[in-house]
Write a protein that holds these residues in place. Sequence first.
Motif, PDB file in Angstrom:
ATOM      1  N   TRP A  35       0.858  -1.197   0.000  1.00 36.60           N
ATOM      2  CA  TRP A  35       0.000   0.000   0.000  1.00 36.60           C
ATOM      3  C   TRP A  35       0.886   1.236   0.000  1.00 36.60           C
ATOM      4  O   TRP A  35       1.923   1.269   0.676  1.00 36.60           O
ATOM      5  N   ILE A  36       0.499   2.237  -0.757  1.00 38.94           N
ATOM      6  CA  ILE A  36       1.220   3.511  -0.791  1.00 38.94           C
ATOM      7  C   ILE A  36       0.273   4.590  -0.294  1.00 38.94           C
ATOM      8  O   ILE A  36      -0.834   4.758  -0.821  1.00 38.94           O
ATOM      9  N   LYS A  57      -1.414   7.945   0.144  1.00 36.83           N
ATOM     10  CA  LYS A  57      -1.629   9.128  -0.694  1.00 36.83           C
ATOM     11  C   LYS A  57      -0.985  10.335  -0.016  1.00 36.83           C
ATOM     12  O   LYS A  57      -1.154  10.542   1.182  1.00 36.83           O
ATOM     13  N   TYR A  63       4.509   8.229  -2.571  1.00 42.67           N
ATOM     14  CA  TYR A  63       3.464   8.672  -3.499  1.00 42.67           C
ATOM     15  C   TYR A  63       3.911   9.927  -4.245  1.00 42.67           C
ATOM     16  O   TYR A  63       3.772  10.032  -5.455  1.00 42.67           O
ATOM     17  N   GLY A  91       6.512   9.092  -6.841  1.00 40.86           N
ATOM     18  CA  GLY A  91       5.829   8.550  -8.001  1.00 40.86           C
ATOM     19  C   GLY A  91       6.434   7.320  -8.658  1.00 40.86           C
ATOM     20  O   GLY A  91       5.855   6.789  -9.590  1.00 40.86           O
ATOM     21  N   ARG A  92       7.586   6.861  -8.219  1.00 39.19           N
ATOM     22  CA  ARG A  92       8.215   5.715  -8.888  1.00 39.19           C
ATOM     23  C   ARG A  92       7.820   4.368  -8.302  1.00 39.19           C
ATOM     24  O   ARG A  92       7.729   3.387  -9.029  1.00 39.19           O
ATOM     25  N   LEU A  93       7.569   4.293  -7.028  1.00 38.62           N
ATOM     26  CA  LEU A  93       7.223   3.031  -6.380  1.00 38.62           C
ATOM     27  C   LEU A  93       5.757   2.709  -6.643  1.00 38.62           C
ATOM     28  O   LEU A  93       4.917   3.604  -6.658  1.00 38.62           O
ATOM     29  N   GLN A  94       5.459   1.425  -6.866  1.00 35.31           N
ATOM     30  CA  GLN A  94       4.082   1.008  -7.120  1.00 35.31           C
ATOM     31  C   GLN A  94       3.707  -0.144  -6.196  1.00 35.31           C
ATOM     32  O   GLN A  94       4.574  -0.928  -5.791  1.00 35.31           O
ATOM     33  N   GLU A  95       2.427  -0.227  -5.886  1.00 30.17           N
ATOM     34  CA  GLU A  95       1.936  -1.364  -5.113  1.00 30.17           C
ATOM     35  C   GLU A  95       2.227  -2.630  -5.903  1.00 30.17           C
ATOM     36  O   GLU A  95       2.050  -2.674  -7.116  1.00 30.17           O
ATOM     37  N   ASP A 138       5.286  -3.925  -6.114  1.00 35.54           N
ATOM     38  CA  ASP A 138       6.720  -3.985  -6.373  1.00 35.54           C
ATOM     39  C   ASP A 138       7.408  -4.837  -5.312  1.00 35.54           C
ATOM     40  O   ASP A 138       7.067  -4.767  -4.130  1.00 35.54           O
ATOM     41  N   ARG A 181       9.913  -4.564 -10.537  1.00 41.24           N
ATOM     42  CA  ARG A 181       8.538  -4.263 -10.926  1.00 41.24           C
ATOM     43  C   ARG A 181       7.836  -5.539 -11.358  1.00 41.24           C
ATOM     44  O   ARG A 181       8.389  -6.344 -12.094  1.00 41.24           O
ATOM     45  N   GLN A 231       2.629  -7.045 -15.692  1.00 46.21           N
ATOM     46  CA  GLN A 231       1.186  -7.271 -15.774  1.00 46.21           C
ATOM     47  C   GLN A 231       0.857  -7.791 -17.176  1.00 46.21           C
ATOM     48  O   GLN A 231       0.564  -7.023 -18.071  1.00 46.21           O
TER      49      GLN A 231
END
Length: 124
Positions: free
Chosen positions: A25-26, A28, A33, A36-40, A42, A77, A80
Amino acid sequence: GLGFNIVGGTDQQYIANDNSIYVSWIKKDGAAYLDGRLQEGDKILAINGKELKDLRHKDAVELFRNAGCYVSLKIQRRLQPQNGPVGHRGDGESGGLPLAAILVPGLALAATAVWILLRYRQRM
């Protein structure tokens, strides 16, 4: 904090037979957040040069809590694919991208965001 939660570890596997640490979870408007580079989803391979292999969940959490002001993350990453489970094609192939294209060094991922946050707080 760095503005994200993690799951996984030797004692709390997020994926069966995988002791890795993942971003679950990131927050907000948190540091990650805003960067902007990290994503749920990862996979976090290392923090500040320390590999996150075969750690208990609480030990991984401690590394993040004690990371300091400048944080460097090495992440992988999750791909998908258009059809099928995340990160798995089922035919033994990697998905067409070399591993180097998937690994993101994440140098100063949260450091920039933390620096911005600290500068913002100093001005208040």
